[in-house]
Design a protein around this motif. Structure first.
Motif, PDB file in Angstrom:
ATOM      1  N   PHE A  62       0.825  -1.210   0.000  1.00  0.00           N
ATOM      2  CA  PHE A  62       0.000   0.000   0.000  1.00  0.00           C
ATOM      3  C   PHE A  62       0.857   1.258   0.000  1.00  0.00           C
ATOM      4  O   PHE A  62       0.642   2.160  -0.808  1.00  0.00           O
ATOM      5  CB  PHE A  62      -0.927   0.009   1.214  1.00  0.00           C
ATOM      6  N   PHE A  63       1.839   1.314   0.900  1.00  0.00           N
ATOM      7  CA  PHE A  63       2.625   2.537   1.046  1.00  0.00           C
ATOM      8  C   PHE A  63       3.732   2.683   0.003  1.00  0.00           C
ATOM      9  O   PHE A  63       4.230   3.784  -0.216  1.00  0.00           O
ATOM     10  CB  PHE A  63       3.212   2.622   2.455  1.00  0.00           C
ATOM     11  N   LYS A  64       4.089   1.588  -0.655  1.00  0.00           N
ATOM     12  CA  LYS A  64       5.131   1.662  -1.675  1.00  0.00           C
ATOM     13  C   LYS A  64       4.548   1.868  -3.067  1.00  0.00           C
ATOM     14  O   LYS A  64       5.193   2.482  -3.923  1.00  0.00           O
ATOM     15  CB  LYS A  64       5.981   0.384  -1.655  1.00  0.00           C
ATOM     16  N   GLN A  65       3.330   1.377  -3.306  1.00  0.00           N
ATOM     17  CA  GLN A  65       2.773   1.435  -4.654  1.00  0.00           C
ATOM     18  C   GLN A  65       1.428   2.159  -4.766  1.00  0.00           C
ATOM     19  O   GLN A  65       1.258   3.024  -5.623  1.00  0.00           O
ATOM     20  CB  GLN A  65       2.620   0.011  -5.208  1.00  0.00           C
ATOM     21  N   LEU A  66       0.479   1.797  -3.897  1.00  0.00           N
ATOM     22  CA  LEU A  66      -0.892   2.284  -4.083  1.00  0.00           C
ATOM     23  C   LEU A  66      -1.072   3.735  -3.637  1.00  0.00           C
ATOM     24  O   LEU A  66      -1.534   4.575  -4.424  1.00  0.00           O
ATOM     25  CB  LEU A  66      -1.866   1.366  -3.343  1.00  0.00           C
ATOM     26  N   PHE A 131      11.296   1.617   5.235  1.00  0.00           N
ATOM     27  CA  PHE A 131      10.748   2.682   4.396  1.00  0.00           C
ATOM     28  C   PHE A 131       9.219   2.710   4.375  1.00  0.00           C
ATOM     29  O   PHE A 131       8.617   3.782   4.319  1.00  0.00           O
ATOM     30  CB  PHE A 131      11.245   2.538   2.954  1.00  0.00           C
ATOM     31  N   PHE A 132       8.572   1.529   4.396  1.00  0.00           N
ATOM     32  CA  PHE A 132       7.150   1.461   4.070  1.00  0.00           C
ATOM     33  C   PHE A 132       6.287   0.754   5.108  1.00  0.00           C
ATOM     34  O   PHE A 132       5.191   0.294   4.798  1.00  0.00           O
ATOM     35  CB  PHE A 132       6.971   0.805   2.695  1.00  0.00           C
ATOM     36  N   LEU A 133       6.770   0.673   6.336  1.00  0.00           N
ATOM     37  CA  LEU A 133       5.938   0.241   7.458  1.00  0.00           C
ATOM     38  C   LEU A 133       5.811   1.397   8.432  1.00  0.00           C
ATOM     39  O   LEU A 133       6.789   2.093   8.712  1.00  0.00           O
ATOM     40  CB  LEU A 133       6.554  -0.977   8.169  1.00  0.00           C
ATOM     41  N   ARG A 134       4.625   1.607   8.948  1.00  0.00           N
ATOM     42  CA  ARG A 134       4.391   2.726   9.858  1.00  0.00           C
ATOM     43  C   ARG A 134       5.157   2.535  11.164  1.00  0.00           C
ATOM     44  O   ARG A 134       5.251   1.429  11.694  1.00  0.00           O
ATOM     45  CB  ARG A 134       2.898   2.864  10.145  1.00  0.00           C
ATOM     46  N   GLY A 135       5.721   3.620  11.663  1.00  0.00           N
ATOM     47  CA  GLY A 135       6.416   3.596  12.940  1.00  0.00           C
ATOM     48  C   GLY A 135       7.779   2.958  12.904  1.00  0.00           C
ATOM     49  O   GLY A 135       8.390   2.731  13.961  1.00  0.00           O
ATOM     50  N   LYS A 136       8.308   2.690  11.711  1.00  0.00           N
ATOM     51  CA  LYS A 136       9.606   2.023  11.592  1.00  0.00           C
ATOM     52  C   LYS A 136      10.681   2.959  11.033  1.00  0.00           C
ATOM     53  O   LYS A 136      11.688   2.516  10.505  1.00  0.00           O
ATOM     54  CB  LYS A 136       9.485   0.800  10.672  1.00  0.00           C
ATOM     55  N   PHE A 154      -1.218   7.042   8.790  1.00  0.00           N
ATOM     56  CA  PHE A 154      -1.457   6.970   7.346  1.00  0.00           C
ATOM     57  C   PHE A 154      -0.205   7.357   6.557  1.00  0.00           C
ATOM     58  O   PHE A 154      -0.274   7.694   5.386  1.00  0.00           O
ATOM     59  CB  PHE A 154      -2.615   7.898   6.970  1.00  0.00           C
ATOM     60  N   THR A 155       0.945   7.304   7.213  1.00  0.00           N
ATOM     61  CA  THR A 155       2.181   7.743   6.581  1.00  0.00           C
ATOM     62  C   THR A 155       3.360   6.901   7.052  1.00  0.00           C
ATOM     63  O   THR A 155       3.432   6.531   8.218  1.00  0.00           O
ATOM     64  CB  THR A 155       2.477   9.222   6.935  1.00  0.00           C
ATOM     65  N   THR A 156       4.260   6.607   6.121  1.00  0.00           N
ATOM     66  CA  THR A 156       5.532   5.988   6.488  1.00  0.00           C
ATOM     67  C   THR A 156       6.645   6.981   6.153  1.00  0.00           C
ATOM     68  O   THR A 156       6.386   8.053   5.607  1.00  0.00           O
ATOM     69  CB  THR A 156       5.758   4.675   5.725  1.00  0.00           C
ATOM     70  N   SER A 157       7.865   6.595   6.445  1.00  0.00           N
ATOM     71  CA  SER A 157       8.959   7.555   6.271  1.00  0.00           C
ATOM     72  C   SER A 157       9.248   7.890   4.811  1.00  0.00           C
ATOM     73  O   SER A 157       9.787   8.959   4.519  1.00  0.00           O
ATOM     74  CB  SER A 157      10.234   7.015   6.930  1.00  0.00           C
TER      75      SER A 157
END
Length: 275
Positions: A62-66, A131-136, A154-157
């Motif tokens: 979701f956070f890397k592509q969508l 990069f694409f998991l929340r809180g990591k 609703f955001t990753t780094s």
């Protein structure tokens, strides 16, 4: 989740394509597009908040592509809106200088984020968990200030960086197209060609070329292709997307013009063979 997001993105693309980007109302169109993207982002945000992700793999997808597909549209239309509202009045030299300054901004962003560009462009995955998991997030991995102010549910780094890369590619195409317009106009003024077939026929041809990926390996935006044909053949296609919908809605012979082209070429070849 994936099907839901893809449906939202497809609906958004259709609605944006319905907007008419003519010089007289382009700014209004950009404003409307921004509003549409914000609306769809809010819908997806509510969906994610309610349903979450089944596992880390789905969250990364979701956070890397969508999500970047949506946010990139927001960045793109907002950037083009600002570029056009700030476009200076003046001759070709002034406009060219202004557009080149905007292009240089894209180059600076690329230089400042070169390592992540390499990671993303090569489809690397070894840092996806950061990069694409929340809180990591990892402060050592070149974080934008935007991240610290964003909603971390609703955001990753780095999802915003992906969206920025996608948007910058589109903005670059837009700016380079603007820079080439003057040269194109001069060429077409000296060697005028006029399209004498119907507008619907030309639109059918344009969509066929785009669907086949025959121009720029399929990476060219349909609006840029249409504008190029308009300039080349001295024709105003108007709202070509609605004309495409009419073609799509035909119950019989959807590709009438393409079929006639094929028949005409075969007839010519046959006649030459008989001589």
């Amino acid at each position: 989740m994936i099907n839901y997001c893809q449906t939202i993105i497809s609906e958004l693309d259709d609605r944006i394509n319905e907007l008419t980007y003519e010089p007289s109302n382009s700014l209004v169109s950009y404003e409307n597009a921004i509003g549409l993207v914000l609306q769809k982002l809010e819908e997806i945000k509510k969906y994610i908040k309610k349903n979450g992700f089944k596992d880390d793999e789905e969250e990364i997808l979701f956070f890397k592509q969508l999500k970047p597909q949506l946010v990139s549209k927001l960045i793109y239309f907002n950037s083009i809106y600002k570029i056009e509202t700030k476009r200076p009045r003046g001759g070709d030299k002034t406009i060219k200088k202004y557009l080149n300054v905007e292009l240089s901004k894209i180059k600076r962003y690329f230089d400042a984020n070169l390592e992540f560009y390499k990671y993303y462009r090569t489809n690397s995955t070894h840092l996806d968990n950061k990069f694409f998991l929340r809180g990591k997030h990892d402060i050592k991995l070149s974080l934008d200030t935007y991240y610290f102010e964003a909603d971390h549910n609703f955001t990753t780094s780095h999802d915003y960086k992906v969206a920025k890369i996608i948007a910058n590619d589109l903005i670059q195409v837009y700016l380079e197209d603007q820079l080439s317009n003057n040269n194109q106009r001069k060429l077409f003024e000296t060697t005028p060609l006029n399209w004498t077939g119907s507008k619907t026929s030309l639109i059918e041809l344009i969509y066929s070329l785009h669907s086949q990926g025959s121009i720029d390996n399929g990476n060219a935006d349909i609006k840029i292709i249409a504008k190029t044909f308009e300039n080349m053949f001295n024709i105003d296609l108007g709202d070509f997307y609605h004309s495409y919908l009419e073609l799509k809605g035909r119950k019989i012979n959807r590709t009438k013009f393409l079929d006639s082209l094929r028949d005409a070429l075969i007839k010519r070849m046959d006649e030459q063979d008989e001589k």
